[in-house]
Write a protein that holds these residues in place. Sequence first.
Motif, mmCIF file in Angstrom:
data_model
loop_
_atom_site.group_PDB
_atom_site.id
_atom_site.type_symbol
_atom_site.label_atom_id
_atom_site.label_comp_id
_atom_site.label_asym_id
_atom_site.label_seq_id
_atom_site.Cartn_x
_atom_site.Cartn_y
_atom_site.Cartn_z
ATOM 1 N N GLY A 363 0.937 -1.014 -0.076
ATOM 2 C CA GLY A 363 -0.068 -0.180 0.139
ATOM 3 C C GLY A 363 0.905 1.178 -0.070
ATOM 4 N N ARG A 379 -2.908 4.744 1.788
ATOM 5 C CA ARG A 379 -2.796 3.294 2.120
ATOM 6 C C ARG A 379 -3.689 2.712 3.185
ATOM 7 N N VAL A 395 -5.135 0.230 -0.619
ATOM 8 C CA VAL A 395 -5.197 1.691 -0.855
ATOM 9 C C VAL A 395 -6.809 1.974 -0.697
#
Length: 471
Positions: A363, A379, A395
């Motif tokens: 992320g 993230r 994300v």
Amino acid sequence: MAFGASLDAVRAVEPRIAQAIADELDAQRGSLKLIASENYASPATLLAMGNWLSDKYAEGTVGRRFYAGCQQVDTVESIAAEHARELFGASHAYVQPHSGIDANLVAFWAVLSQRVESPALRRAQVRQVNDLSEQDWATLRRELGDQRMLGMALDAGGHLTHGFRPNISGKMFDQRSYGTDPATGLLDYDALRATAREFRPLILVGGYSAYPRRVNFAIMREIADEVGATLLVDMAHFAGLVAGKVLTGDFDPVQHAHIVTTTTHKTLRGPRGGMVLCQDELAEHVDRGCPMVLGGPLPHVMAAKAVALAEARTESFRDYAQRVVDNATALAEGLLRRGARLVTGGTDNHLVLVDVSAHGLTGRQAEAALLDSGIVTNRNSIPQDPNGAWYTSGVRVGTPALTTRGLGAAEMDQIAELMITVLTSTRPAADASGGASKAKYALDGAVAEKVRAQAADLLAGFPLYPGITLP
């Protein structure tokens, strides 16, 4: 205009601050803001915060202040609370909390105050909670009967303030989490009921920060009643969808919970702040928020809350709330068509959770690469996340802010294309020792530049604060 004049006044004192303010507006105008918890407040809401109300102390509640000269503050707070009650159909509204965390703390202490009045609780109410030692907290929990909290797990979409150890809620309560079905990512109400029966919590917490589906609060109230728990719902992330009558019936927490907390920004599109809604039996305990938990209320922010809540009572806001959800659906569908992996397979609220491990990324890598390309996301952990809460495998993206700018389903499909272009063009990079890195990444600068230009072209048709020109 007012904003230009105010910036001139700031520039005369500290030009660097004036420049940072102007730069922030430029940055927000020029990027695709997809952070699900951010929005754009109206000029009226912003202006309501910059005035003489900021200069007033007003500890206490309406008509019961510890300072003289609070007549205007009483008026402001009363109007904000009136709008909140009418907007959400709540019996009582408390609009003083400075943030969502503050609102949750007020709610937690209100529930404890209603349930028991122990010596330890009374001592804690008059002390700074940060001054309490681990032994103090252990004594408090013991005198309160080892009170328990059951909330959604962080990796399932829950929030840090719902009983997790690094937060003060995890020190106040013996906490356990409920999760989602490993196969679908959806909330498993049968498993939640079984956990509640076994754990017997004092407070059952509903609400989320990264769960892309509706929650059935009628079922959660049944579970709470069955085990004698207070149902507390934190609707900070989806309050605007409740206000806009997109989430109704079983999915409206105010109609089912004993007590509801929220922020006033995010989908509600107001100033940064918090609020507590509750049933009558908790009202007197909630109103003790200051000085029990809060310091002096912020009258200028309460004024901005009143303005934003008044805006949320309009038909145009209801239309906005529906478009937020429609746009999230369109964004999810656009991502799925291009091969993205989404937690729960889609969305029926304002946010989408993308599993970027399908692209070989963490992320953190995906977030940074998208930011390089003019797409602002954050993230976020996904269920059973192997990368933990810092690097993550997901994300989170949301549509409240871009919907405020006027973008629709067609633009969401274009944004999905831009996101996939970036994600498929990004590769993990080695760290300084040559090993695999969870943070470093490689993205061709030409790709990032092209996506930034396409994002700018897309946004050009939807100007942000078009009537505001800064010097």
